[in-house]
Design a protein around this motif. Structure first.
Motif, PDB file in Angstrom:
ATOM      1  N   ASP A  45       1.430  -1.561   0.084  1.00 51.46           N
ATOM      2  CA  ASP A  45      -0.066  -0.253   0.239  1.00 51.46           C
ATOM      3  C   ASP A  45       1.188   1.039   0.246  1.00 51.46           C
ATOM      4  O   ASP A  45       0.291   2.274  -0.843  1.00 51.46           O
ATOM      5  CB  ASP A  45      -0.931   0.187   1.266  1.00 51.46           C
ATOM      6  CG  ASP A  45      -2.164  -0.757   0.800  1.00 51.46           C
ATOM      7  OD1 ASP A  45      -2.797  -1.424   2.039  1.00 51.46           O
ATOM      8  OD2 ASP A  45      -2.584  -1.556   0.289  1.00 51.46           O
ATOM      9  N   SER A  46       1.960   1.153   0.773  1.00 56.48           N
ATOM     10  CA  SER A  46       2.786   2.441   0.862  1.00 56.48           C
ATOM     11  C   SER A  46       3.461   2.953  -0.328  1.00 56.48           C
ATOM     12  O   SER A  46       3.559   4.413  -0.396  1.00 56.48           O
ATOM     13  CB  SER A  46       3.978   2.507   1.617  1.00 56.48           C
ATOM     14  OG  SER A  46       5.066   0.404   1.960  1.00 56.48           O
TER      15      SER A  46
ATOM     16  N   GLU B 280      11.045   7.801   3.629  1.00 60.97           N
ATOM     17  CA  GLU B 280      10.933   6.516   4.153  1.00 60.97           C
ATOM     18  C   GLU B 280      11.219   5.355   3.299  1.00 60.97           C
ATOM     19  O   GLU B 280      10.925   4.494   3.943  1.00 60.97           O
ATOM     20  CB  GLU B 280       9.694   6.802   5.345  1.00 60.97           C
ATOM     21  CG  GLU B 280       8.174   7.058   3.887  1.00 60.97           C
ATOM     22  CD  GLU B 280       8.189   8.125   4.314  1.00 60.97           C
ATOM     23  OE1 GLU B 280       8.972   9.211   4.477  1.00 60.97           O
ATOM     24  OE2 GLU B 280       7.043   8.748   3.874  1.00 60.97           O
ATOM     25  N   ASP B 281      10.918   5.273   2.363  1.00 56.72           N
ATOM     26  CA  ASP B 281      11.761   4.275   1.304  1.00 56.72           C
ATOM     27  C   ASP B 281      12.839   3.907   1.260  1.00 56.72           C
ATOM     28  O   ASP B 281      13.081   2.789   0.549  1.00 56.72           O
ATOM     29  CB  ASP B 281      11.740   5.014  -0.919  1.00 56.72           C
ATOM     30  CG  ASP B 281      10.126   5.401  -0.580  1.00 56.72           C
ATOM     31  OD1 ASP B 281       9.994   6.356  -1.244  1.00 56.72           O
ATOM     32  OD2 ASP B 281       8.871   4.647  -0.447  1.00 56.72           O
TER      33      ASP B 281
ATOM     34  N   LYS C  34       9.943   9.035  -1.430  1.00 56.81           N
ATOM     35  CA  LYS C  34      10.228   9.965   0.189  1.00 56.81           C
ATOM     36  C   LYS C  34      11.335   9.077   0.896  1.00 56.81           C
ATOM     37  O   LYS C  34      12.018   7.941   0.680  1.00 56.81           O
ATOM     38  CB  LYS C  34       8.305   9.308   0.511  1.00 56.81           C
ATOM     39  CG  LYS C  34       7.821   9.673  -0.143  1.00 56.81           C
ATOM     40  CD  LYS C  34       6.469   8.806   0.120  1.00 56.81           C
ATOM     41  CE  LYS C  34       5.167   9.198  -0.169  1.00 56.81           C
ATOM     42  NZ  LYS C  34       3.982   9.083   0.341  1.00 56.81           N
TER      43      LYS C  34
END
Length: 120
Positions: free
Chosen positions: A60-61, A87-88, A85
């Motif tokens: 989903d992210s 967070e990736d 991002k």
């Protein structure tokens, strides 16, 4: 069996990267090929995968930002990553589910991993 990855690196937030993976030593078409990632202190998680029939699945992210493609009949899989991002940031691993030469059982195989770092 070898899964050889390429394409990782350092990119600014909002940028793009493309990962590539080539498999050898396996019977083609490979059942499923895909990408997982593991960030420091976290478990390895599915990012995206594609079946020999062309069915794709995404975490989903990453939906809407990443695209998995490939030629399971040739043992190659790609991951186009856009709008990256921080967070990736993680080590990205190529994954293949299939049979190696002269084997009767289906097994899971992993590449060595490639680092993707997204700076803010």
């Amino acid at each position: 069996v070898q899964l050889v990855e390429s394409g990782g690196g350092l990119v600014q937030a909002g940028g793009s990267l493309r990962l590539s993976c080539a498999a050898s030593g396996m019977i083609f078409p490979i059942n499923i090929m895909g990408w997982y990632r593991q960030a420091p202190g976290k478990q390895r998680e599915l990012v995206a995968r594609i079946s020999s029939g062309g069915t794709t699945n995404y975490a989903d992210s990453v939906k809407g930002r990443f695209t998995v493609s490939g030629h399971n009949a040739e043992g190659t899989v790609y991951l186009q990553m856009s709008s990256l991002k921080p967070e990736d940031t993680a080590v990205y691993y190529c994954n293949a589910v299939g049979r190696e030469y002269r084997a009767s059982d289906i097994s899971v195989y992993w590449g060595q991993g490639t680092q993707v770092t997204v700076s803010s």
